[in-house]
Design an enzyme around this catalytic site. Structure first.
Site, PDB file in Angstrom:
ATOM      1  N   TYR A  25       2.821  28.784  41.499  1.00 42.01           N
ATOM      2  CA  TYR A  25       1.998  27.605  41.988  1.00 42.01           C
ATOM      3  C   TYR A  25       2.986  26.408  42.339  1.00 42.01           C
ATOM      4  O   TYR A  25       2.385  25.383  41.851  1.00 42.01           O
ATOM      5  CB  TYR A  25       0.790  27.186  41.326  1.00 42.01           C
ATOM      6  CG  TYR A  25      -0.300  26.603  42.184  1.00 42.01           C
ATOM      7  CD1 TYR A  25      -1.110  27.323  43.239  1.00 42.01           C
ATOM      8  CD2 TYR A  25      -0.756  25.257  41.735  1.00 42.01           C
ATOM      9  CE1 TYR A  25      -1.968  26.695  43.855  1.00 42.01           C
ATOM     10  CE2 TYR A  25      -1.570  24.499  42.677  1.00 42.01           C
ATOM     11  CZ  TYR A  25      -2.230  25.333  43.462  1.00 42.01           C
ATOM     12  OH  TYR A  25      -3.124  24.571  44.282  1.00 42.01           O
ATOM     13  N   GLY A  26       4.141  26.926  42.584  1.00 43.16           N
ATOM     14  CA  GLY A  26       5.133  25.637  42.979  1.00 43.16           C
ATOM     15  C   GLY A  26       4.951  25.141  44.576  1.00 43.16           C
ATOM     16  O   GLY A  26       3.844  25.153  45.157  1.00 43.16           O
ATOM     17  N   GLN A  28       6.079  26.368  47.511  1.00 42.53           N
ATOM     18  CA  GLN A  28       5.657  27.509  48.503  1.00 42.53           C
ATOM     19  C   GLN A  28       4.369  27.935  47.951  1.00 42.53           C
ATOM     20  O   GLN A  28       3.331  27.974  48.542  1.00 42.53           O
ATOM     21  CB  GLN A  28       6.718  28.498  48.494  1.00 42.53           C
ATOM     22  CG  GLN A  28       7.759  28.360  49.388  1.00 42.53           C
ATOM     23  CD  GLN A  28       7.598  28.259  50.894  1.00 42.53           C
ATOM     24  OE1 GLN A  28       6.676  28.857  51.392  1.00 42.53           O
ATOM     25  NE2 GLN A  28       7.942  27.346  51.646  1.00 42.53           N
ATOM     26  N   SER A  53       1.061  24.488  35.921  1.00 42.12           N
ATOM     27  CA  SER A  53       0.293  24.693  37.077  1.00 42.12           C
ATOM     28  C   SER A  53      -1.024  25.156  36.795  1.00 42.12           C
ATOM     29  O   SER A  53      -1.779  25.126  37.973  1.00 42.12           O
ATOM     30  CB  SER A  53       1.086  25.370  37.929  1.00 42.12           C
ATOM     31  OG  SER A  53       2.455  24.741  38.293  1.00 42.12           O
ATOM     32  N   ASP A  83      13.981  32.544  43.176  1.00 37.45           N
ATOM     33  CA  ASP A  83      14.579  34.199  43.300  1.00 37.45           C
ATOM     34  C   ASP A  83      15.159  34.698  41.928  1.00 37.45           C
ATOM     35  O   ASP A  83      14.911  35.953  41.938  1.00 37.45           O
ATOM     36  CB  ASP A  83      15.725  33.844  44.178  1.00 37.45           C
ATOM     37  CG  ASP A  83      15.468  33.392  45.687  1.00 37.45           C
ATOM     38  OD1 ASP A  83      14.353  34.119  45.956  1.00 37.45           O
ATOM     39  OD2 ASP A  83      16.330  32.894  46.345  1.00 37.45           O
ATOM     40  N   HIS A 108      10.914  35.279  50.784  1.00 42.63           N
ATOM     41  CA  HIS A 108      12.426  34.819  51.043  1.00 42.63           C
ATOM     42  C   HIS A 108      12.895  36.248  50.745  1.00 42.63           C
ATOM     43  O   HIS A 108      12.319  36.908  49.798  1.00 42.63           O
ATOM     44  CB  HIS A 108      12.891  33.810  50.257  1.00 42.63           C
ATOM     45  CG  HIS A 108      14.723  33.743  50.382  1.00 42.63           C
ATOM     46  ND1 HIS A 108      15.200  33.807  51.442  1.00 42.63           N
ATOM     47  CD2 HIS A 108      15.543  33.296  49.349  1.00 42.63           C
ATOM     48  CE1 HIS A 108      16.582  33.740  51.233  1.00 42.63           C
ATOM     49  NE2 HIS A 108      16.687  33.508  50.118  1.00 42.63           N
TER      50      HIS A 108
END
Length: 332
Positions: A25-26, A28, A53, A83, A108
């Site tokens: 929940y950052g 993005q 978060s 990643d 990504h």
């Protein structure tokens, strides 16, 4: 011609009755979750125990579960973790708990392309990669607009992977701006190249070099900052709006002539050769291996470089000048 999909081309029904899990929940993760929720979809959040978060997500009206429980409930699961954190979380908490026929998604292509995550058969594996930071993506959505995204299919076990991924892209608002058909390979390699050679690495190095040349020649640091960093946004906004042609139309003839005649002296063939070397390292996996090893070894070089760059003179004078511009919004 590349294939682009818009709202009119996309059927939203593949997401009806589906539970969409967002892992993380950052920047993005929060944008994907809130945009999907506002589009009428059922969204839950997966976070590790103790995550700061959790309260943010709950305050936004979202249900929060452990990664394991969120994976068990998912019909569609989007990985929105950094990643280098994804492989371990995936192996330990996600893969053992995903249902057959569900869909694993990425924003990504890094871990699929470099094979640090190897999904089993029986699930769809797709990507929707928004071409904007999460906070910008969310703000644009709230304005009734959207940011472009890329769509790719790595594994189609159900025969419906692309239509499900496109419905997801529509749900986050990207069908309003256009969703470009691509591959995990192309998205990963072009994204890394863009970040390293132009958007982040190239621009940052150019700004610092320009600032140093001016101040070393005796010009005021404040003047140098305004010329090589502050005004950069004005020029990029013109490019964003209408390309290089519109930028050149909007600037003075003097600036346009300097663009044509002096720009190629700064960005010459040896710079392009260096860019090709950067692209080769991305294509071969050398950069990925280096970055994974850096994380495995504690990020010592990364943290040293972050600290060194934070105290560059252009940062010091910039903080002072921006402090006199309270209208600047860091979230956009």
């Amino acid at each position: 011609m590349a294939k682009l999909y818009y709202d009119k081309d996309i059927d939203a029904r593949p997401l009806e009755g589906q539970t969409i899990t967002i892992i993380g929940y950052g920047s993005q993760g929060h944008a994907h979750a809130l945009n999907l929720k506002d589009s009428g979809h059922r969204v839950i959040i997966g976070l590790y125990e103790g995550s700061k978060s959790r309260e943010k997500a709950r305050a936004a009206g979202l249900e929060v579960f452990s990664n394991v429980e969120a994976a068990k409930r998912a019909d569609i699961l989007m990985m929105c973790l950094p990643d280098t954190k994804q492989p371990q979380v995936y192996r330990q908490e996600i893969q053992p708990n995903m249902k057959p026929g569900s869909m694993l998604m990425f924003c990504h292509g890094f871990n699929i392309h470099y094979k640090t995550i190897k999904p089993p058969k029986g699930i769809d594996v797709t990507m929707i990669a928004p071409k904007a930071p999460g906070h910008r993506m969310r703000k644009v959505f709230e304005m009734g607009l959207g940011v472009p995204s890329l769509v790719a299919v790595h594994q189609d076990s159900t025969g419906r992977a692309r239509e499900r991924a496109l419905a997801y892209g529509r749900g986050i608002g990207s069908g309003r701006a256009g969703i470009l058909d691509t591959t995990f390979k192309e998205e990963t390699e072009t994204d890394l190249f863009g970040e390293q050679a132009v958007l982040c690495g190239g621009v940052s190095a150019l700004v610092k070099a320009g600032y140093e040349v001016l101040t070393e020649a005796g010009y005021q640091p404040e003047s140098a900052y305004f010329e090589v960093l502050h005004e950069l946004k004005l020029i990029v906004d013109l490019m964003y709006q209408g390309g290089l042609e519109y930028m050149r139309y909007s600037i003075s003839d003097t600036a346009e002539y300097g663009d044509y005649t002096r720009g190629p002296k700064v960005i010459d063939d040896h710079v392009k050769d260096n860019m090709r070397k950067i692209l080769k390292d991305i294509q071969s996996g050398a950069f990925a291996r280096e970055w994974i090893a850096e994380n495995d070894e504690g990020q010592h070089r990364f943290l040293r470089l972050r600290k060194e760059n934070a105290v560059h003179p252009v940062e010091k004078v910039g903080k002072e000048l921006r402090g006199m511009m309270p209208w600047l919004d860091k979230t956009t």
